[in-house]
Write an enzyme that holds these catalytic residues in place. Sequence first.
Site, PDB file in Angstrom:
ATOM      1  N   LYS A 108       3.651  -5.579  -2.186  1.00  0.00           N
ATOM      2  CA  LYS A 108       2.191  -5.756  -2.297  1.00  0.00           C
ATOM      3  C   LYS A 108       1.646  -5.522  -0.891  1.00  0.00           C
ATOM      4  O   LYS A 108       1.460  -6.454  -0.099  1.00  0.00           O
ATOM      5  CB  LYS A 108       1.870  -7.160  -2.832  1.00  0.00           C
ATOM      6  CG  LYS A 108       0.402  -7.316  -3.218  1.00  0.00           C
ATOM      7  CD  LYS A 108       0.192  -8.560  -4.060  1.00  0.00           C
ATOM      8  CE  LYS A 108      -1.282  -8.907  -4.206  1.00  0.00           C
ATOM      9  NZ  LYS A 108      -2.096  -7.911  -4.887  1.00  0.00           N
TER      10      LYS A 108
HETATM   11  N1  PMP Z   1      -0.855  -4.504 -10.045  1.00  0.00           N
HETATM   12  C1  PMP Z   1      -1.566  -4.495  -8.909  1.00  0.00           C
HETATM   13  C2  PMP Z   1      -1.826  -3.201  -8.239  1.00  0.00           C
HETATM   14  C3  PMP Z   1      -2.063  -5.688  -8.365  1.00  0.00           C
HETATM   15  O1  PMP Z   1      -2.781  -5.685  -7.237  1.00  0.00           O
HETATM   16  C4  PMP Z   1      -1.826  -6.899  -9.048  1.00  0.00           C
HETATM   17  C5  PMP Z   1      -2.372  -8.190  -8.507  1.00  0.00           C
HETATM   18  N2  PMP Z   1      -1.485  -8.780  -7.583  1.00  0.00           N
HETATM   19  C6  PMP Z   1      -1.067  -6.865 -10.236  1.00  0.00           C
HETATM   20  C7  PMP Z   1      -0.607  -5.644 -10.707  1.00  0.00           C
HETATM   21  C8  PMP Z   1      -0.748  -8.125 -10.985  1.00  0.00           C
HETATM   22  O2  PMP Z   1       0.181  -8.905 -10.264  1.00  0.00           O
HETATM   23  P1  PMP Z   1       0.193 -10.495 -10.372  1.00  0.00           P
HETATM   24  O3  PMP Z   1       0.282 -10.816 -11.803  1.00  0.00           O
HETATM   25  O4  PMP Z   1       1.397 -10.907  -9.610  1.00  0.00           O
HETATM   26  O5  PMP Z   1      -1.057 -10.966  -9.741  1.00  0.00           O
END
Ligand code: PMP
Length: 305
Positions: A158
């Site tokens: 991320k």
């Molecule tokens: N894809 C992207 C590109 C994101 O930024 C997020 C948010 N973090 C997610 C998917 C979903 O991830 P999560 O459920 O861990 O928030």
Amino acid sequence: MWDKDGKIWMDGQFVDWRDAKIHVLTHTLHYGMGVFEGIRCYEADQGPAIFRLGEHVERLFKSALILGMEMPYSRDVISQVCQDVIKLNGLKSGYIRPLMYYGAESMGINPAPLKTHGMVAAWAWGAYLGEEGMEKGIRIKTSSYTRHHPNVVMTRAKAVGNYPNSILAKSEALRCGYDEALLLDTEGYVAEGSGENLFLVQGQTLKTPPLDSALNGITRNTVMTIAAEMGLKVVEQRFPRDEVLVSDEAFFTGTAAEVTPIRELDDRQIGPGHAGPVTKEVQKRFFDIVHGRDPKHMGWLTPVI
Ligand code: PMP
């Protein structure tokens, strides 16, 4: 500036919101090398509780490892700060944003002289895609922007630098009158939303794209567990965008987006054209879990005391 009272943690100290500043030559500001998290704290029946804190902190550290950023703080310190920032700001629920970034120690691409710095902020944040979207479903548009290839920026992290792609897609979708974008991968298969993972409902099966170009979402993982408990089969498989159109239901998942039904793709109705029964049940179970109403999953909550 988004002005607010409250405290933000910066490199070991809580500072006033207004004083949480960095130098203009901060490396991450110029080159986008940094890692971050988005975490939610919910007002559970037992008091404020952070949802899957351990998994978010672990993903932050894995993101740093992938990008080769040295972490100056331990997992325990970051976990504790996430709890403290909720407490110190008097929040009952909210969104927590840890960010690890390179400082202003030097310019240029070589990261060797740079130090990793950390900050954690928290603020109140409601439904990311709107209360109405949560209830009735949102309208999405296939993006003209392609999601990252894993060999361009590694999508398992991320990383700050992944997000201009998301911002371009999101603003294009909003400009065209939609709520959110659907990004395809470099080969044209469905990847994810600008900040969400995607699920399709096909009979008793949930289908979601593999993690080649999509973030390993913690809500995605939560929904997979919920699906298994509902007796649904979960398949991780590539699919083209027309498969979204012929599915019974579709929904996005994410920490900010939670479980958001999708009612249309590219002006074409999906299934009933509103939140379908499987999506509603997944949503209900998700909110029961995060609010501490499901004894099976209390282990996913870190009470803030
Ligand atoms: N894809 C992207 C590109 C994101 O930024 C997020 C948010 N973090 C997610 C998917 C979903 O991830 P999560 O459920 O861990 O928030």
